[in-house]
Design a protein around this motif. Sequence first.
Motif, PDB file in Angstrom:
ATOM      1  N   MET A 167       0.848  -1.191   0.000  1.00 30.45           N
ATOM      2  CA  MET A 167       0.000   0.000   0.000  1.00 30.45           C
ATOM      3  C   MET A 167       0.888   1.248   0.000  1.00 30.45           C
ATOM      4  O   MET A 167       1.773   1.380   0.821  1.00 30.45           O
ATOM      5  N   ALA A 168       0.645   2.142  -0.917  1.00 24.83           N
ATOM      6  CA  ALA A 168       1.429   3.366  -1.037  1.00 24.83           C
ATOM      7  C   ALA A 168       1.100   4.335   0.098  1.00 24.83           C
ATOM      8  O   ALA A 168      -0.045   4.429   0.524  1.00 24.83           O
ATOM      9  N   THR A 169       2.121   5.021   0.554  1.00 21.58           N
ATOM     10  CA  THR A 169       1.941   6.046   1.581  1.00 21.58           C
ATOM     11  C   THR A 169       2.481   7.356   1.041  1.00 21.58           C
ATOM     12  O   THR A 169       3.540   7.391   0.427  1.00 21.58           O
ATOM     13  N   SER A 170       1.728   8.402   1.260  1.00 17.50           N
ATOM     14  CA  SER A 170       2.192   9.722   0.856  1.00 17.50           C
ATOM     15  C   SER A 170       2.199  10.621   2.076  1.00 17.50           C
ATOM     16  O   SER A 170       1.393  10.455   2.989  1.00 17.50           O
ATOM     17  N   CYS A 171       3.140  11.542   2.108  1.00 15.60           N
ATOM     18  CA  CYS A 171       3.213  12.533   3.188  1.00 15.60           C
ATOM     19  C   CYS A 171       3.173  13.923   2.573  1.00 15.60           C
ATOM     20  O   CYS A 171       3.827  14.181   1.563  1.00 15.60           O
ATOM     21  N   LYS A 172       2.394  14.793   3.190  1.00 18.20           N
ATOM     22  CA  LYS A 172       2.325  16.197   2.777  1.00 18.20           C
ATOM     23  C   LYS A 172       2.392  17.068   4.020  1.00 18.20           C
ATOM     24  O   LYS A 172       1.941  16.674   5.091  1.00 18.20           O
ATOM     25  N   LYS A 173       2.955  18.249   3.834  1.00 16.87           N
ATOM     26  CA  LYS A 173       2.969  19.233   4.914  1.00 16.87           C
ATOM     27  C   LYS A 173       2.141  20.422   4.446  1.00 16.87           C
ATOM     28  O   LYS A 173       2.236  20.844   3.291  1.00 16.87           O
ATOM     29  N   ALA A 174       1.301  20.923   5.344  1.00 14.80           N
ATOM     30  CA  ALA A 174       0.433  22.053   5.009  1.00 14.80           C
ATOM     31  C   ALA A 174       0.613  23.162   6.030  1.00 14.80           C
ATOM     32  O   ALA A 174       0.864  22.907   7.209  1.00 14.80           O
ATOM     33  N   TRP A 175       0.459  24.395   5.548  1.00 17.31           N
ATOM     34  CA  TRP A 175       0.452  25.575   6.417  1.00 17.31           C
ATOM     35  C   TRP A 175      -0.899  26.247   6.196  1.00 17.31           C
ATOM     36  O   TRP A 175      -1.241  26.627   5.072  1.00 17.31           O
ATOM     37  N   VAL A 176      -1.656  26.367   7.277  1.00 21.50           N
ATOM     38  CA  VAL A 176      -3.012  26.891   7.196  1.00 21.50           C
ATOM     39  C   VAL A 176      -3.031  28.287   7.803  1.00 21.50           C
ATOM     40  O   VAL A 176      -2.599  28.494   8.937  1.00 21.50           O
ATOM     41  N   GLU A 177      -3.543  29.253   7.019  1.00 17.16           N
ATOM     42  CA  GLU A 177      -3.581  30.645   7.457  1.00 17.16           C
ATOM     43  C   GLU A 177      -5.023  31.092   7.677  1.00 17.16           C
ATOM     44  O   GLU A 177      -5.952  30.524   7.118  1.00 17.16           O
ATOM     45  N   GLY A 178      -5.172  32.147   8.459  1.00 13.10           N
ATOM     46  CA  GLY A 178      -6.480  32.718   8.758  1.00 13.10           C
ATOM     47  C   GLY A 178      -6.720  32.697  10.256  1.00 13.10           C
ATOM     48  O   GLY A 178      -5.779  32.748  11.051  1.00 13.10           O
ATOM     49  N   ARG A 179      -7.988  32.604  10.622  1.00 11.50           N
ATOM     50  CA  ARG A 179      -8.329  32.483  12.050  1.00 11.50           C
ATOM     51  C   ARG A 179      -8.311  30.997  12.383  1.00 11.50           C
ATOM     52  O   ARG A 179      -9.325  30.301  12.306  1.00 11.50           O
ATOM     53  N   VAL A 180      -7.106  30.496  12.715  1.00 11.50           N
ATOM     54  CA  VAL A 180      -6.932  29.062  12.908  1.00 11.50           C
ATOM     55  C   VAL A 180      -6.302  28.697  14.253  1.00 11.50           C
ATOM     56  O   VAL A 180      -6.111  27.520  14.541  1.00 11.50           O
ATOM     57  N   GLN A 181      -6.004  29.701  15.069  1.00 15.03           N
ATOM     58  CA  GLN A 181      -5.523  29.415  16.421  1.00 15.03           C
ATOM     59  C   GLN A 181      -6.585  29.867  17.409  1.00 15.03           C
ATOM     60  O   GLN A 181      -7.244  30.886  17.220  1.00 15.03           O
ATOM     61  N   GLY A 182      -6.767  29.062  18.458  1.00 16.45           N
ATOM     62  CA  GLY A 182      -7.764  29.381  19.474  1.00 16.45           C
ATOM     63  C   GLY A 182      -9.187  29.024  19.058  1.00 16.45           C
ATOM     64  O   GLY A 182     -10.143  29.503  19.652  1.00 16.45           O
ATOM     65  N   VAL A 183      -9.319  28.181  18.029  1.00 19.12           N
ATOM     66  CA  VAL A 183     -10.649  27.789  17.539  1.00 19.12           C
ATOM     67  C   VAL A 183     -10.763  26.261  17.416  1.00 19.12           C
ATOM     68  O   VAL A 183     -11.562  25.759  16.638  1.00 19.12           O
ATOM     69  N   CYS A 184      -9.940  25.535  18.184  1.00 16.62           N
ATOM     70  CA  CYS A 184      -9.928  24.057  18.189  1.00 16.62           C
ATOM     71  C   CYS A 184      -9.476  23.460  16.860  1.00 16.62           C
ATOM     72  O   CYS A 184      -9.845  22.339  16.517  1.00 16.62           O
ATOM     73  N   PHE A 185      -8.679  24.208  16.095  1.00 15.16           N
ATOM     74  CA  PHE A 185      -8.252  23.722  14.781  1.00 15.16           C
ATOM     75  C   PHE A 185      -7.385  22.477  14.890  1.00 15.16           C
ATOM     76  O   PHE A 185      -7.608  21.484  14.181  1.00 15.16           O
ATOM     77  N   ARG A 186      -6.402  22.491  15.790  1.00 14.35           N
ATOM     78  CA  ARG A 186      -5.482  21.351  15.902  1.00 14.35           C
ATOM     79  C   ARG A 186      -6.196  20.092  16.370  1.00 14.35           C
ATOM     80  O   ARG A 186      -5.998  19.013  15.803  1.00 14.35           O
ATOM     81  N   ILE A 187      -7.027  20.214  17.389  1.00 13.97           N
ATOM     82  CA  ILE A 187      -7.757  19.052  17.913  1.00 13.97           C
ATOM     83  C   ILE A 187      -8.729  18.520  16.872  1.00 13.97           C
ATOM     84  O   ILE A 187      -8.873  17.311  16.697  1.00 13.97           O
ATOM     85  N   SER A 188      -9.400  19.401  16.162  1.00 11.77           N
ATOM     86  CA  SER A 188     -10.328  18.981  15.113  1.00 11.77           C
ATOM     87  C   SER A 188      -9.584  18.296  13.966  1.00 11.77           C
ATOM     88  O   SER A 188     -10.075  17.323  13.394  1.00 11.77           O
ATOM     89  N   THR A 189      -8.386  18.804  13.646  1.00 13.41           N
ATOM     90  CA  THR A 189      -7.566  18.176  12.615  1.00 13.41           C
ATOM     91  C   THR A 189      -7.159  16.776  13.049  1.00 13.41           C
ATOM     92  O   THR A 189      -7.211  15.820  12.264  1.00 13.41           O
ATOM     93  N   GLN A 190      -6.776  16.640  14.311  1.00 11.18           N
ATOM     94  CA  GLN A 190      -6.409  15.326  14.841  1.00 11.18           C
ATOM     95  C   GLN A 190      -7.585  14.355  14.736  1.00 11.18           C
ATOM     96  O   GLN A 190      -7.422  13.211  14.305  1.00 11.18           O
ATOM     97  N   LYS A 191      -8.772  14.811  15.084  1.00 15.55           N
ATOM     98  CA  LYS A 191      -9.965  13.960  15.019  1.00 15.55           C
ATOM     99  C   LYS A 191     -10.215  13.500  13.579  1.00 15.55           C
ATOM    100  O   LYS A 191     -10.448  12.314  13.319  1.00 15.55           O
ATOM    101  N   GLN A 192     -10.147  14.427  12.638  1.00 16.41           N
ATOM    102  CA  GLN A 192     -10.337  14.083  11.227  1.00 16.41           C
ATOM    103  C   GLN A 192      -9.265  13.095  10.760  1.00 16.41           C
ATOM    104  O   GLN A 192      -9.570  12.127  10.056  1.00 16.41           O
ATOM    105  N   ALA A 193      -8.019  13.348  11.143  1.00 20.40           N
ATOM    106  CA  ALA A 193      -6.914  12.480  10.730  1.00 20.40           C
ATOM    107  C   ALA A 193      -7.097  11.065  11.253  1.00 20.40           C
ATOM    108  O   ALA A 193      -6.923  10.090  10.509  1.00 20.40           O
ATOM    109  N   LEU A 194      -7.450  10.940  12.526  1.00 19.09           N
ATOM    110  CA  LEU A 194      -7.622   9.613  13.114  1.00 19.09           C
ATOM    111  C   LEU A 194      -8.775   8.862  12.445  1.00 19.09           C
ATOM    112  O   LEU A 194      -8.673   7.654  12.211  1.00 19.09           O
TER     113      LEU A 194
END
Length: 90
Positions: free
Chosen positions: A1-28
């Motif tokens: 099975m192929a695996t790909s890795c990408k790095k993203a930088w997200v701009e805007g109102r993205v701190q203090g709005v549960c962005f990291r935790i929500s991203t973790q939930k989506q990723a899992l």
Amino acid sequence: MATSCKKAWVEGRVQGVCFRISTQKQALELGITGWAKNLPDGRVEVLMCGEPDRVSQLEAWLHEGPPLARVSKVSVVDESLAPPDGFLVG
């Protein structure tokens, strides 16, 4: 099975709005490993590793984010890294 890795930088109102935790939930849910961390300049940096179609799904989700986020820009690059275990929030 192929695996790909990408790095993203997200701009805007993205701190203090549960962005990291929500991203973790989506990723899992998608079976993606990596991490999400706040940067001093107000952006969130995300590493996503997994099946290419699932990485693409998470990448698409980053353009919206959680309900309180206001994403203005997402920059993505391919990474040639060994996929980490789990998905960490830093």
